[in-house]
Design an enzyme around this catalytic site. Structure first.
Site, PDB file in Angstrom:
ATOM      1  CG  ASP A 159     121.309  93.849 174.852  1.00  0.00           C
ATOM      2  OD1 ASP A 159     120.942  93.978 173.676  1.00  0.00           O
ATOM      3  OD2 ASP A 159     120.862  92.951 175.607  1.00  0.00           O
ATOM      4  CG  HIS A 187     117.744  91.051 174.541  1.00  0.00           C
ATOM      5  ND1 HIS A 187     118.893  91.589 174.047  1.00  0.00           N
ATOM      6  CD2 HIS A 187     117.349  90.135 173.618  1.00  0.00           C
ATOM      7  CE1 HIS A 187     119.189  91.036 172.892  1.00  0.00           C
ATOM      8  NE2 HIS A 187     118.258  90.151 172.597  1.00  0.00           N
TER       9      HIS A 187
HETATM   10  P1  NAX Z   1     118.317  78.582 166.197  1.00  0.00           P
HETATM   11  O1  NAX Z   1     116.963  78.604 165.614  1.00  0.00           O
HETATM   12  O2  NAX Z   1     119.510  78.385 165.337  1.00  0.00           O
HETATM   13  O3  NAX Z   1     118.381  77.454 167.325  1.00  0.00           O
HETATM   14  C1  NAX Z   1     117.386  77.288 168.284  1.00  0.00           C
HETATM   15  C2  NAX Z   1     117.335  75.820 168.626  1.00  0.00           C
HETATM   16  O4  NAX Z   1     116.454  75.656 169.741  1.00  0.00           O
HETATM   17  C3  NAX Z   1     116.786  74.931 167.495  1.00  0.00           C
HETATM   18  O5  NAX Z   1     117.724  73.905 167.218  1.00  0.00           O
HETATM   19  C4  NAX Z   1     115.492  74.378 168.080  1.00  0.00           C
HETATM   20  O6  NAX Z   1     115.231  73.047 167.660  1.00  0.00           O
HETATM   21  C5  NAX Z   1     115.789  74.438 169.572  1.00  0.00           C
HETATM   22  N1  NAX Z   1     114.597  74.400 170.433  1.00  0.00           N
HETATM   23  C6  NAX Z   1     113.373  74.926 170.191  1.00  0.00           C
HETATM   24  N2  NAX Z   1     112.530  74.621 171.188  1.00  0.00           N
HETATM   25  C7  NAX Z   1     113.230  73.894 172.068  1.00  0.00           C
HETATM   26  C8  NAX Z   1     112.884  73.262 173.293  1.00  0.00           C
HETATM   27  N3  NAX Z   1     111.647  73.320 173.789  1.00  0.00           N
HETATM   28  N4  NAX Z   1     113.848  72.575 173.946  1.00  0.00           N
HETATM   29  C9  NAX Z   1     115.095  72.492 173.443  1.00  0.00           C
HETATM   30  N5  NAX Z   1     115.465  73.052 172.276  1.00  0.00           N
HETATM   31  C10 NAX Z   1     114.546  73.736 171.602  1.00  0.00           C
HETATM   32  O7  NAX Z   1     118.436  79.939 167.037  1.00  0.00           O
HETATM   33  P2  NAX Z   1     119.738  80.667 167.592  1.00  0.00           P
HETATM   34  O8  NAX Z   1     120.270  81.592 166.574  1.00  0.00           O
HETATM   35  O9  NAX Z   1     120.641  79.685 168.209  1.00  0.00           O
HETATM   36  O10 NAX Z   1     119.060  81.591 168.721  1.00  0.00           O
HETATM   37  C11 NAX Z   1     118.461  81.021 169.868  1.00  0.00           C
HETATM   38  C12 NAX Z   1     117.685  82.065 170.653  1.00  0.00           C
HETATM   39  O11 NAX Z   1     118.532  83.092 171.129  1.00  0.00           O
HETATM   40  C13 NAX Z   1     116.591  82.771 169.859  1.00  0.00           C
HETATM   41  O12 NAX Z   1     115.425  82.830 170.654  1.00  0.00           O
HETATM   42  C14 NAX Z   1     117.156  84.152 169.657  1.00  0.00           C
HETATM   43  O13 NAX Z   1     116.133  85.113 169.492  1.00  0.00           O
HETATM   44  C15 NAX Z   1     117.892  84.334 170.945  1.00  0.00           C
HETATM   45  N6  NAX Z   1     118.902  85.404 171.006  1.00  0.00           N
HETATM   46  C16 NAX Z   1     119.057  86.060 172.170  1.00  0.00           C
HETATM   47  C17 NAX Z   1     119.988  87.063 172.368  1.00  0.00           C
HETATM   48  C18 NAX Z   1     120.120  87.762 173.665  1.00  0.00           C
HETATM   49  O14 NAX Z   1     120.945  88.692 173.738  1.00  0.00           O
HETATM   50  N7  NAX Z   1     119.400  87.420 174.723  1.00  0.00           N
HETATM   51  C19 NAX Z   1     120.858  87.476 171.236  1.00  0.00           C
HETATM   52  C20 NAX Z   1     120.985  86.461 170.156  1.00  0.00           C
HETATM   53  C21 NAX Z   1     119.704  85.721 169.834  1.00  0.00           C
HETATM   54  O15 NAX Z   1     118.932  86.521 168.989  1.00  0.00           O
END
Ligand code: NAX
Length: 328
Positions: A159, A187
């Site tokens: 952000d 966020h």
């Molecule tokens: P993806 O869905 O591509 O990857 C997430 C991965 O996490 C998957 O491979 C899944 O198998 C794994 N996962 C799920 N549960 C798990 C657990 N208990 N232990 C270990 N791994 C686990 O998502 P991606 O685009 O990489 O985004 C990841 C997260 O970042 C999402 O929650 C998204 O909303 C968040 N974001 C946060 C941002 C921020 O500024 N704080 C911005 C970007 C993003 O939106």
């Protein structure tokens, strides 16, 4: 001949990690002289995919990368770790309401907080990226009462960087010439980018921009809704920019912020600016390389304060919701 620093990344098979892991292994997060050992945590079904990413990391032949382990076991993943970046989270699915989402994530971040407390190195620092990031950090922190609270942070740096980029565009000044900007709160759409103390080449940014209506309206909205704009344009959510922000957050935490400047991180509140204790909220911070320090005593306009109250109210209601679910 520094010994390697162990770094754990969760959600290692996902989109953000696909960008993040290569930046870490290249030395961009901890510095060009610091070797790293990676521990990748995934859910069982995605371990094979994470192993694929590990194969590519091997093939990049990074001189600083001293080893990679892939596991679905949180205790193993956090064993001896100094930097834990919690990216994996449960995305919102069709028909899921907010309570379902918070509950599903509570089931991830509670156990991970416990595994960090039980296994990580004494100097562990945690960055939560997975959404809802602030409240997920609150849950992890609550599950690790013996770890100092200030080791648990959530990512507001994307952000912050989005705000910097919009201001650089508008003023024509490079991002490195804009200082003293921060983003308050959650966020989420309720976040509050604050430019009231910002400087461009040492001059008040409001004077340079000379358009308060833009700063107080369209600018703020463009920053808060940038994630949705990226999804619309790219057909996928921000990944490389989120990874870059995570690198910036940890690098500044470990190596320190620029003298005279500050940045944004979400930290468990100690009550500064009237934010209820314990809420993980975005605040202006500096780092001396050891810990984050909140920049205290900044004035807030009536408009900014009103918006801070709203974003803090949202964080409070998220905390109440996870508390009701028994996740704290
Ligand atoms: P993806 O869905 O591509 O990857 C997430 C991965 O996490 C998957 O491979 C899944 O198998 C794994 N996962 C799920 N549960 C798990 C657990 N208990 N232990 C270990 N791994 C686990 O998502 P991606 O685009 O990489 O985004 C990841 C997260 O970042 C999402 O929650 C998204 O909303 C968040 N974001 C946060 C941002 C921020 O500024 N704080 C911005 C970007 C993003 O939106």
């Amino acid at each position: 001949n520094t010994s390697p620093v162990r770094v754990t990344v969760t959600g290692a098979a996902g989109n953000i990690s696909y960008a993040l892991l290569f930046r870490i292994a290249a030395g961009e997060m901890l510095g060009p002289d610091v070797p790293v050992e990676l521990r990748l945590l995934e859910i069982e079904q995605a371990v094979a995919a994470a192993e694929g990413t590990a194969m590519e990391l091997d093939d990049a032949a990074f001189p600083l990368l001293r080893g990679i382990d892939v596991t679905a076991d949180a205790d193993a993943a956090f064993d001896g770790t100094s930097i834990a970046i919690l990216v994996g989270a449960m995305p919102r699915r069709e028909g899921m309401d907010r309570a379902d989402l918070l509950e599903a994530n509570g089931r991830i971040f509670g156990p991970q907080g416990r595994a960090i407390a039980a296994n990580a190195a004494p100097d562990v620092r945690v960055l939560v990226v997975g959404n809802p990031a602030n409240t997920n950090a609150l849950i992890a922190r609550a599950a690790a009462p013996d770890v100092p609270a200030d080791r648990f942070t959530a990512m507001m740096r994307l952000d912050h960087n989005r705000a910097l980029a919009r201001l650089a565009e508008r003023t024509g000044a490079g991002v490195d010439r804009i200082e003293r900007l921060h983003v308050w709160g959650n966020h989420s759409d309720s976040q509050v980018p604050d430019v009231d103390h910002a400087l461009v080449d040492g001059r008040p940014l409001r004077e340079v921009v000379a358009d308060d209506a833009w700063l107080d309206g369209p600018f703020r909205e463009a920053v808060a809704t940038r994630g949705a704009a990226i999804i619309k344009a790219r057909g996928a959510s921000s990944a490389a920019s989120a990874a870059s922000a995570a690198v910036d957050h940890v690098r500044d935490w470990v190596l320190g912020t620029r003298p005279g400047d500050w940045t944004t991180a979400a930290l468990p509140s100690t009550g500064a600016y009237g934010i209820p204790e314990g809420l993980v909220a975005g605040v202006p911070v500096t780092s001396d390389g050891g810990a984050w320090h909140v920049v205290e005593g900044l004035s807030r306009s009536a408009l900014v304060q009103e918006r801070i109250d709203a974003t803090v109210a949202e964080l409070t209601s998220e905390r109440e919701a996870v508390d009701t679910l028994g996740l704290l």
